[in-house]
Design an enzyme around this catalytic site. Structure first.
Site, PDB file in Angstrom:
ATOM      1  CG  ASP A 259      -1.827  36.850  13.521  1.00 55.21           C
ATOM      2  OD1 ASP A 259      -1.554  37.741  14.222  1.00 55.21           O
ATOM      3  OD2 ASP A 259      -2.825  36.347  13.103  1.00 55.21           O
ATOM      4  CE  LYS A 281      -1.960  34.849  19.942  1.00 57.10           C
ATOM      5  NZ  LYS A 281      -2.325  36.008  18.882  1.00 57.10           N
ATOM      6  CG  MET A 394      -4.355  25.499  15.102  1.00 53.06           C
ATOM      7  SD  MET A 394      -4.700  26.829  16.251  1.00 53.06           S
ATOM      8  CE  MET A 394      -6.454  26.963  15.965  1.00 53.06           C
TER       9      MET A 394
END
Length: 487
Positions: A259, A281, A394
Site C-alpha cells: 500500500d 490508494k 481517517m
C-alpha cells in the site's frame, strides 16, 4: 585493523565430561550453561553453597560432589571451569594444565585457554557471541537482540531439513538443485508457520511436497508450483514496530504487493530480489482499484508465487482484507494472515493515553470517519456518552463536522479531543483540544495520517500542543503552528 585474539570454534563434548570446580554462584552459572550440552557435568567443591536442585531435578547427566578436588575428577574431561577461589581452585588450575586440558577461570581472562560466549540456543543451531572476556555484558545484550530475531522452533526446522538429507540425495541428483531445494525449504513461511503452531505433521507434509516439486522427475514434466499469499500488517510505519513474523514472511516473498501508506524502509525489509508492486490508494487518488488488487494477488499466487500483500497497520482493521479473502477463497488460493500493530494502538502509545481507564472509560471503539453519515455520528455519540473512548481513523478532513454533530447529539462541548498525526513514527505529533474548539476552528496539523480520540479518558494523556492557543496563519510573520516531534 583489529584482529581477533581467539579462534571461534564449536567444541565436541558429547560422551565427555565438563568439570566445574566450585560450589558458589559462578559455578552454578556455568552448570546452567553446561547442562544444555550432551556432556556429563561434574561439579566438585568441598562445600556446596548454592542450590543446584533445579538442575539435578531435570538433568540426569549432572553430578554434584562435595569433596576435595583431585586428579581423577579430570578423567575423560573435555573442558574445565574454575568458578570459585580457594585451595581447590589452585589445585584444579595446576592439575588441568598438567593434563593439557582447556581451562576457563572465571573473571581471570589471562588464565583462560577459552572463553564462554553468550549463546543463542536453538539446538542443533547455536550462535555464540564472544567479547574475548573484555565486555561479557555487551555480549549478553547482543545475544538478546539475536534471540528476538530467531524463532524458538528454528532447531526443529534444522532437524526437519537434516531428516530429509538421504531422500534429497536420492531424488535430486544435481548439487545446485539440492541447494535450491534447501534454500526454499528453510525460507518457506508455510513450513515456519506450521512449526510455530506445533503442527509437525503438517510441516513434514509441506516439506515432502516441496521435495517432490523439486525432484528431477517432477521438474522434467514442468509441474506447476503452488503459490501462497500472506496478508501482512506492516504496523503504523516504524520499521521496529514490524512484528518478527511479518519480517520473516517478507524475507520469503517472491512478490510484495504494498500500500501507499507503507514506508519504503519497511518494503525494503523484504527479500532483496523480490518483486515490489505498489498498489497505493490515497484520498482522491486510486492508482489501483480494490477489484484490480484482488485479481492481481490471485493471479500471482496461481503462477506459483509466494506473495506478501503488505498493508499499513493491521490488515483486518479498515484494510479491506475481507474482499481480498473472498477473492482468494473463490479462486482456491491458500493464504494466511499476519497481524500488525494498528495505527490507533500506536497513537495511544505516542500520547501515553490509556484508552480504557478505570472509573472513566470502560471500553474503546475504533471506527472510520470515511463514509460516516448522520446515523453513524449519532451512534458514536451514544457510545461516547456511555463512557467509551472513540478512536476515529481517517477523520482529518471531516473532523470539524464530526465535532459539531457530536455536540449536537448531546456530547458535552468540553469533551476532550486528542489528535495524533503519523502515529508510531519518528515524526509523530500530538495535539489536545476539545469538541467546542474543533467545532469553532480547524487547527493546522502536520501532514500525514491522523487518529482522533474523543472521550473523557483523553485528558489523561500527555499532549504537546494545546489547541486553545491561537491558530496562526501560515502567511503571517508568526509562521505555522509549532510542532514538537517525537524521536
Amino acid at each position: 585493523m583489529t584482529r581477533l585474539g581467539i579462534f571461534p570454534v564449536s567444541y565436541k563434548v558429547r560422551g565427555k565430561k565438563i568439570v566445574i570446580v566450585g560450589g558458589g554462584v559462578e559455578a552454578l552459572a556455568k552448570a546452567r550453561l553446561a547442562v544444555k550440552t550432551d556432556a556429563h557435568v561434574l561439579v566438585v567443591a568441598r562445600k556446596i553453597e548454592v542450590d543446584f536442585s533445579a538442575l539435578t531435578a531435570t538433568d540426569a547427566h549432572i553430578e554434584i560432589l562435595q569433596e576435595a578436588f583431585a586428579m581423577h575428577h579430570l578423567d575423560n574431561a573435555a573442558l574445565v571451569f574454575v568458578g570459585d577461589e580457594g585451595p581447590d581452585a589452585e589445585i584444579a588450575k595446576r592439575l588441568t594444565k598438567e593434563a593439557g586440558l582447556p581451562l576457563n577461570v572465571v573473571d581471570q581472562p589471562a588464565l583462560c585457554d577459552f572463553f564462554t560466549p553468550a549463546i543463542v540456543d536453538r539446538a542443533p543451531i547455536s550462535i555464540a557471541i564472544s567479547s574475548e572476556g573484555e565486555a561479557p555484558v555487551l555480549a549478553r545484550l547482543v545475544r538478546a537482540k539475536i534471540e528476538a530475531l530467531l524463532p524458538l522452533h528454528l532447531g526443529v526446522l534444522a532437524g526437519l531439513a537434516g531428516g530429509l538429507r538421504h531422500l534429497v540425495e536420492q531424488l535430486i541428483s544435481s548439487g545446485d538443485r539440492r541447494r535450491k531445494f534447501y534454500q526454499e525449504l528453510l525460507a518457506s513461511s508455510q513450513v515456519e508457520d506450521a512449526l510455530a503452531n506445533g503442527q509437525q505433521d503438517k510441516a513434514n507434509q509441506l516439506a515432502n511436497q516441496l521435495l517432490v516439486e523439486h525432484a528431477n522427475v517432477v521438474q522434467s514434466v514442468g509441474a506447476q508450483r503452488q503459490g501462497f499469499v500472506h496478508l501482512v500488517g506492516a504496523g503504523p510505519g516504524a520499521e521496529d514496530l514490524l512484528t518478527l513474523r511479518a519480517q520473516r514472511v517478507l524475507q520469503s516473498a517472491d512478490v510484495i504487493v504494498h500500500d501507499q501508506l507503507v514506508p519504503e524502509a519497511v518494503v525494503q525489509m523484504g527479500r532483496r530480489d523480490a518483486e515490489r508492486v505498489p498498489v497505493g490508494k490515497a484520498k482522491g487518488r486510486h492508482s489501483f482499484t480494490q477489484k484490480r488488487i484482488n485479481k492481481l494477488i490471485v493471479e500471482l499466487a496461481q503462477t506459483g508465487k509466494q506473495v506478501v500483500r503488505l498493508k499499513a497497520g493491521d490488515p483486518m482493521i479498515f484494510g479491506r482484507a475481507a474482499e481480498e479473502i473472498e477473492a482468494m477463497d473463490e479462486a482456491g488460493v491458500e493464504y494466511a494472515i499476519v497481524p500488525g500493530i494498528t495505527a490507533a494502538a500506536a497513537a495511544a502509545s505516542d500520547a501515553h493515553l490509556p484508552v480504557t481507564l478505570r472509573n472513566v472509560a470502560s471500553g474503546v471503539v475504533y471506527a472510520t470517519a470515511h463514509g460516516a453519515n448522520d446515523t453513524t455520528v449519532t451512534h458514536w455519540a451514544t457510545l461516547a456518552k456511555s463512557g467509551l473512548t472513540l478512536g476515529i481513523y481517517m477523520g482529518k478532513s471531516i473532523m470539524q463536522d464530526v465535532a459539531k454533530e457530536l455536540v449536537a447529539e448531546g456530547l458535552s462541548p468540553t469533551t476532550p479531543l486528542g489528535i495524533v498525526v503519523n502515529a508510531g513514527r519518528t515524526n509523530s505529533t500530538r495535539y489536545l483540544s476539545s469538541l467546542a474548539e474543533i467545532s469553532n476552528e480547524v487547527p493546522q496539523l502536520a501532514d500525514g495520517p491522523a487518529i482522533v480520540f474523543v472521550g473523557e479518558a483523553v485528558a489523561s494523556g500527555k499532549w504537546q500542543i494545546q489547541m486553545d492557543q491561537p491558530v496562526l496563519d501560515q502567511n503571517s510573520t508568526g509562521g505555522a503552528l509549532p510542532e514538537i516531534q517525537v524521536a
